[in-house]
Design a protein around this motif. Structure first.
Motif, PDB file in Angstrom:
ATOM      1  N   VAL A   6      -0.896   5.843   1.672  1.00  0.00           N
ATOM      2  CA  VAL A   6      -0.444   4.736   0.877  1.00  0.00           C
ATOM      3  C   VAL A   6       0.000   3.577   1.444  1.00  0.00           C
ATOM      4  O   VAL A   6       0.553   3.695   2.587  1.00  0.00           O
ATOM      5  N   LEU A   7      -0.520   2.394   1.164  1.00  0.00           N
ATOM      6  CA  LEU A   7       0.127   1.024   1.735  1.00  0.00           C
ATOM      7  C   LEU A   7       0.928   0.440   0.726  1.00  0.00           C
ATOM      8  O   LEU A   7       0.680   0.290  -0.376  1.00  0.00           O
ATOM      9  N   VAL A   8       2.117  -0.012   1.592  1.00  0.00           N
ATOM     10  CA  VAL A   8       3.110  -0.624   0.844  1.00  0.00           C
ATOM     11  C   VAL A   8       3.214  -1.909   1.132  1.00  0.00           C
ATOM     12  O   VAL A   8       3.114  -2.252   2.400  1.00  0.00           O
ATOM     13  N   VAL A   9       3.162  -3.045   0.298  1.00  0.00           N
ATOM     14  CA  VAL A   9       3.024  -4.386   0.892  1.00  0.00           C
ATOM     15  C   VAL A   9       4.495  -5.141   0.352  1.00  0.00           C
ATOM     16  O   VAL A   9       4.748  -5.413  -0.805  1.00  0.00           O
ATOM     17  N   LEU A 127       2.201  -9.959   8.805  1.00  0.00           N
ATOM     18  CA  LEU A 127       1.039 -10.221   8.230  1.00  0.00           C
ATOM     19  C   LEU A 127       1.242  -9.383   6.914  1.00  0.00           C
ATOM     20  O   LEU A 127       2.113  -8.952   6.161  1.00  0.00           O
ATOM     21  N   THR A 128      -0.106  -9.893   6.100  1.00  0.00           N
ATOM     22  CA  THR A 128      -0.158  -9.418   4.815  1.00  0.00           C
ATOM     23  C   THR A 128      -1.658  -8.891   4.206  1.00  0.00           C
ATOM     24  O   THR A 128      -2.473  -8.974   5.316  1.00  0.00           O
ATOM     25  N   ILE A 129      -1.852  -8.850   2.923  1.00  0.00           N
ATOM     26  CA  ILE A 129      -3.235  -8.616   2.527  1.00  0.00           C
ATOM     27  C   ILE A 129      -3.844 -10.020   2.203  1.00  0.00           C
ATOM     28  O   ILE A 129      -3.557 -10.821   1.665  1.00  0.00           O
ATOM     29  N   GLU A 130      -5.246 -10.052   3.052  1.00  0.00           N
ATOM     30  CA  GLU A 130      -6.015 -11.140   2.812  1.00  0.00           C
ATOM     31  C   GLU A 130      -6.968 -10.802   1.386  1.00  0.00           C
ATOM     32  O   GLU A 130      -7.442 -11.745   0.736  1.00  0.00           O
ATOM     33  N   ALA A 136     -13.735   4.140  -6.772  1.00  0.00           N
ATOM     34  CA  ALA A 136     -13.278   5.334  -7.725  1.00  0.00           C
ATOM     35  C   ALA A 136     -12.071   6.027  -6.794  1.00  0.00           C
ATOM     36  O   ALA A 136     -11.171   6.527  -7.336  1.00  0.00           O
ATOM     37  N   ASP A 137     -12.299   6.253  -5.309  1.00  0.00           N
ATOM     38  CA  ASP A 137     -11.621   7.089  -4.715  1.00  0.00           C
ATOM     39  C   ASP A 137     -10.524   6.572  -3.858  1.00  0.00           C
ATOM     40  O   ASP A 137     -10.173   7.069  -2.856  1.00  0.00           O
ATOM     41  N   HIS A 138     -10.789   5.009  -3.457  1.00  0.00           N
ATOM     42  CA  HIS A 138      -9.909   4.504  -2.165  1.00  0.00           C
ATOM     43  C   HIS A 138      -9.923   3.029  -2.540  1.00  0.00           C
ATOM     44  O   HIS A 138     -10.645   2.622  -3.447  1.00  0.00           O
ATOM     45  N   VAL A 139      -9.108   2.434  -1.757  1.00  0.00           N
ATOM     46  CA  VAL A 139      -9.056   0.860  -1.778  1.00  0.00           C
ATOM     47  C   VAL A 139      -9.111   0.133  -0.318  1.00  0.00           C
ATOM     48  O   VAL A 139      -8.422   0.966   0.514  1.00  0.00           O
ATOM     49  N   ASP A 140      -9.984  -0.265   0.168  1.00  0.00           N
ATOM     50  CA  ASP A 140     -10.333  -0.982   1.249  1.00  0.00           C
ATOM     51  C   ASP A 140      -9.557  -2.319   1.437  1.00  0.00           C
ATOM     52  O   ASP A 140      -9.780  -3.268   0.616  1.00  0.00           O
ATOM     53  N   VAL A 141      -8.689  -2.477   2.370  1.00  0.00           N
ATOM     54  CA  VAL A 141      -8.060  -3.815   2.739  1.00  0.00           C
ATOM     55  C   VAL A 141      -8.456  -4.418   4.031  1.00  0.00           C
ATOM     56  O   VAL A 141      -8.451  -3.942   4.996  1.00  0.00           O
ATOM     57  N   GLY A 146      -6.979  -9.848  10.423  1.00  0.00           N
ATOM     58  CA  GLY A 146      -8.524  -9.376  10.417  1.00  0.00           C
ATOM     59  C   GLY A 146      -8.506  -7.854  10.750  1.00  0.00           C
ATOM     60  O   GLY A 146      -9.760  -7.471  10.422  1.00  0.00           O
ATOM     61  N   SER A 147      -7.471  -7.004  10.716  1.00  0.00           N
ATOM     62  CA  SER A 147      -7.519  -5.722  10.858  1.00  0.00           C
ATOM     63  C   SER A 147      -7.988  -5.193   9.455  1.00  0.00           C
ATOM     64  O   SER A 147      -7.757  -5.893   8.383  1.00  0.00           O
ATOM     65  N   THR A 148      -8.336  -4.057   9.255  1.00  0.00           N
ATOM     66  CA  THR A 148      -8.827  -3.547   7.993  1.00  0.00           C
ATOM     67  C   THR A 148      -8.043  -2.288   8.098  1.00  0.00           C
ATOM     68  O   THR A 148      -7.757  -1.417   8.868  1.00  0.00           O
TER      69      THR A 148
END
Length: 374
Positions: A6-9, A127-130, A136-141, A146-148
């Motif tokens: 999980v990513l928490v922003v 940093l935060t999300i750009e 269906a099964d994931h979210v790419d950030v 510049g990192s992912t």
């Protein structure tokens, strides 16, 4: 369980409680905070019993209460300080917890920061999300450096002016309530033992609450003044001028402040995302989804309840879509009730001549209803 990573922003109260609650339940949690420094700042905060219950769940209650001031009563006063009524406050966190505690916001945030690190959460600052892309099964950030990263769930806990809300396609925006607030931290008189609120003066309301052994938090609710005044270094002289006419302990506290005292001034805004707070595997919670005027002192409690319950649902046995649907069914009616009652109080304070206005009744009824399990 439906999510593992999980990513928490956002590293404020909501994001910190969520990160700890998820980590406690076995999730791999990453927290990103746009500020390059992460520590407690700010003025005082009032924590109702249901907020204390959430802090107990994530294991920081004892530390917070070491420095906080618990109390079980609200006093309503006239502008000159004469007593109008004493209202016992319901134990919204259960009978074994104080009904209310006043705390330094910095003490609370520092305790949560330490708990986040202690539970092995990966913390990335500055940093935060750009941008993000869902399947269906994931979210790419993609982050602003510049990192992912790839996650099972992304949660925006980045406050009332949330960028994540817009990024995931929710168009609701905060709106001004029509009142503003001056806030200051001051020396606490020994005789101050609970939250006291002054009505009938030249502005909407004044008050204070004990937040530490030797500190208190005092405030003045006013009309919206020029937006150029908004910020953490407002004029104490202006607060004194606007608050002239309030006596009692409030008047003595404000008069005793050094002239260089920092005063925080803000317009009060509200928001309710009155639809699902999620879009696929991304969502917002806390003030990013609902924020109310601070007239019942339930803002932090609603945020912390969100965080604890979301962690419970997304680490349970249901598929993620079902878990989020169940979470919304449980949370939306409760936060809507708090917001609507808070806005009713704000309207009555702006228009005190309203027939049938009864702030004490609304406050008591709201808190009594919150004794039900979140």
């Amino acid at each position: 369980m439906p999510v593992q990573k999980v990513l928490v922003v956002g590293g404020g109260i909501t994001g910190s409680v969520l990160s700890v609650a998820l980590a406690q339940r076995g999730a791999d949690v990453e927290l990103v905070e746009i500020s390059p420094q992460w520590f407690g700042v700010g003025h005082g905060i009032t924590l109702q019993g249901n907020a204390l219950k959430a802090l107990r769940t994530v294991g920081v209650l004892d530390r917070v209460l070491e420095r906080a001031v618990p109390f079980d009563m609200l006093r309503l006063l006239r502008a000159d300080g004469a007593l109008m009524a004493e209202l016992p406050t319901p134990h919204t966190g259960g009978p074994e917890l104080p009904s209310t505690a006043g705390a330094m916001r910095s003490d609370l945030q520092n305790a949560l920061c330490d708990a986040v690190y202690a539970h092995g959460v990966t913390v990335r600052l500055g940093l935060t999300i750009e941008r993000l892309d869902q399947s269906a099964d994931h979210v790419d950030v993609t982050f602003t450096d510049g990192s992912t990263g790839r996650y099972d769930l992304m949660v925006g806990a980045d406050g009332i002016n949330s960028r994540m809300r817009e990024l995931i396609g929710i168009t609701t925006r905060p709106t001004p309530v029509g009142m503003s607030i001056f806030r200051v931290v001051a020396h606490r008189p020994a005789e101050m033992v609970c939250h006291e609120v002054y009505y009938g003066g030249p502005r909407y309301k004044a008050g204070y609450s004990p937040i530490a052994e030797d500190r208190c938090y005092a405030y003045l609710l006013d009309e919206n003044l020029d937006a150029s005044l908004i910020g953490p270094r407002a004029s104490l002289a202006l607060m004194r001028e606007r608050g002239a006419g309030y006596g009692g302990m409030w008047g003595r506290i404000i008069a005793s402040l050094p002239d260089d005292t920092a005063v925080d001034y803000r317009w009060i805004e509200a928001i309710l995302v009155d639809e699902p707070w999620y879009r696929g595997r991304t969502m917002v919670i806390g003030d990013a989804a609902h924020a109310c005027p601070p007239l019942i002192a339930q803002g932090a409690a609603m945020c912390m309840e969100d965080a604890v319950l979301l962690a419970e649902y997304v680490t349970g046995d249901e598929p993620l879509e079902k878990a989020l649907e169940q979470f919304m069914n449980r949370r939306l009616p409760r936060v809507r009730m708090v917001l609507e009652n808070s806005l009713q109080l704000a309207d009555w304070e702006i228009h005190p001549e309203t027939p049938g206005a009864d702030p004490g009744r609304i406050m008591s009824q709201t808190l009594q209803s919150l004794t039900e399990v979140a």
